[in-house]
Enzyme design. Structure first.
Site, PDB file in Angstrom:
ATOM      1  N   ASP A  62      40.403  43.065  36.783  1.00  0.00           N
ATOM      2  CA  ASP A  62      39.823  43.513  37.926  1.00  0.00           C
ATOM      3  C   ASP A  62      38.782  44.296  37.876  1.00  0.00           C
ATOM      4  O   ASP A  62      38.207  44.729  36.746  1.00  0.00           O
ATOM      5  CB  ASP A  62      41.009  44.653  38.605  1.00  0.00           C
ATOM      6  CG  ASP A  62      42.299  44.066  38.970  1.00  0.00           C
ATOM      7  OD1 ASP A  62      42.225  43.150  39.926  1.00  0.00           O
ATOM      8  OD2 ASP A  62      43.281  44.467  38.417  1.00  0.00           O
ATOM      9  N   GLU A 103      49.135  41.273  49.605  1.00  0.00           N
ATOM     10  CA  GLU A 103      49.200  41.568  48.295  1.00  0.00           C
ATOM     11  C   GLU A 103      49.146  43.185  48.032  1.00  0.00           C
ATOM     12  O   GLU A 103      48.205  43.880  48.391  1.00  0.00           O
ATOM     13  CB  GLU A 103      48.150  40.798  47.784  1.00  0.00           C
ATOM     14  CG  GLU A 103      48.310  39.142  47.646  1.00  0.00           C
ATOM     15  CD  GLU A 103      47.107  38.628  47.030  1.00  0.00           C
ATOM     16  OE1 GLU A 103      46.279  39.405  46.333  1.00  0.00           O
ATOM     17  OE2 GLU A 103      47.027  37.400  46.936  1.00  0.00           O
TER      18      GLU A 103
END
EC number: 4.2.1.20
Length: 270
Positions: free
Chosen positions: A60, A49
């Site tokens: 995040d 990824e």
């Protein structure tokens, strides 16, 4: 079969989970990031990824937010990220590569242009965390029409009523966020993960990858016994953050990747 389907099918035959590694494109700079990217498959990454840097990575945690800041500070953008994929593909045609990020940079780039260039560069899938299934027509549908898998995130708060909608149009694999909240947070209990995997399997035949909070080979092995894929990001990115030279960053990430891979590969060996 897509590269992702092929990889997960091969690993199922071998009775082992995939090690899915996440790094942010351009962190800490283009050349170091490309060297890490090129080194990951040999270090044991089964699926990669690659984060598309964005100014407001709301889903995040601190480690990946800082990775975004470093990458943007080094002038990384979507054009350079796609170029990085092209350069990676020059030496690797079989490791699946998924771009992960947010819709804003794709929207600014132009959806049609982005899908065309991503396909041409060798991108296999997309994870776009702020594109719910209600907006499938904007990105998910055209991406899949071009042969790019669209991978959905599910969380502990995604209930049985919502799951079919979230999984509608999903392909490649399902990414289960084992801790509700931001990336890199504390690890979930194995019992909770086992229950979640069983619940997801009732709704989908896609491979299930578990992420968020996995930092050690031991944790990776525990998850690898339960799921089809083990996603590790923040722990790898910490090695970039703490490095004082490019070589130290490269060696740190690839060494941890090798150790995680060993944990995953041995997980189901009785």
């Amino acid at each position: 079969m897509s590269r992702l389907q092929t990889r997960f099918a091969e690993l199922k035959e071998q009775n082992r989970a995939a090690l899915v590694t996440f790094v942010t494109a351009g962190d800490p700079d283009y050349d170091t990031s490309l060297a890490i990217l090129k080194g990951l498959p040999k270090a044991g990454a089964d699926v990669i990824e690659l984060g598309m840097p964005f100014t407001d990575p709301m889903a995040d945690g601190p480690a990946i937010q800082l990775a975004n800041i470093r990458a943007l500070g080094a002038k990384q953008n979507l054009t350079k990220t796609l170029q990085m994929v092209r350069e990676f593909r020059e030496g690797n045609s079989d490791t699946p590569l998924v771009l992960m990020g947010y819709f804003n940079p794709i929207h600014k780039f132009g959806v049609e242009r982005f899908i065309a260039e991503a396909k041409e560069a060798g991108v296999d899938g997309l994870i776009v965390v702020d594109m719910p299934p209600e907006h499938n027509s904007e990105l998910c549908d055209p991406a899949q029409a071009a042969g790019i898998d669209f991978i959905r995130l599910t969380t502990p708060t995604t209930d049985d009523a919502r799951l079919p909608k979230v999984l509608n149009g999903s392909s490649g694999f399902v990414y289960y966020v084992s801790v509700a909240g931001v990336t890199g947070a504390g690890a979930a209990t194995l019992e909770h993960v086992e229950e979640a995997v069983a619940r997801l399997r009732r709704h989908t035949d896609l491979p299930i990858s578990i992420g968020f909070g996995i930092r050690t080979p031991e944790q990776a092995a525990s998850i690898a016994r339960l799921a089809d894929g083990v996603v590790v990001g923040s722990a790898l990115i910490d090695h970039i953050a703490n490095a004082t030279t490019p070589d130290q960053a490269i060696d740190g990430v690839l060494s941890l990747c090798s150790a995680l891979s060993e944990g995953v590969r041995k997980a189901r060996v009785s």
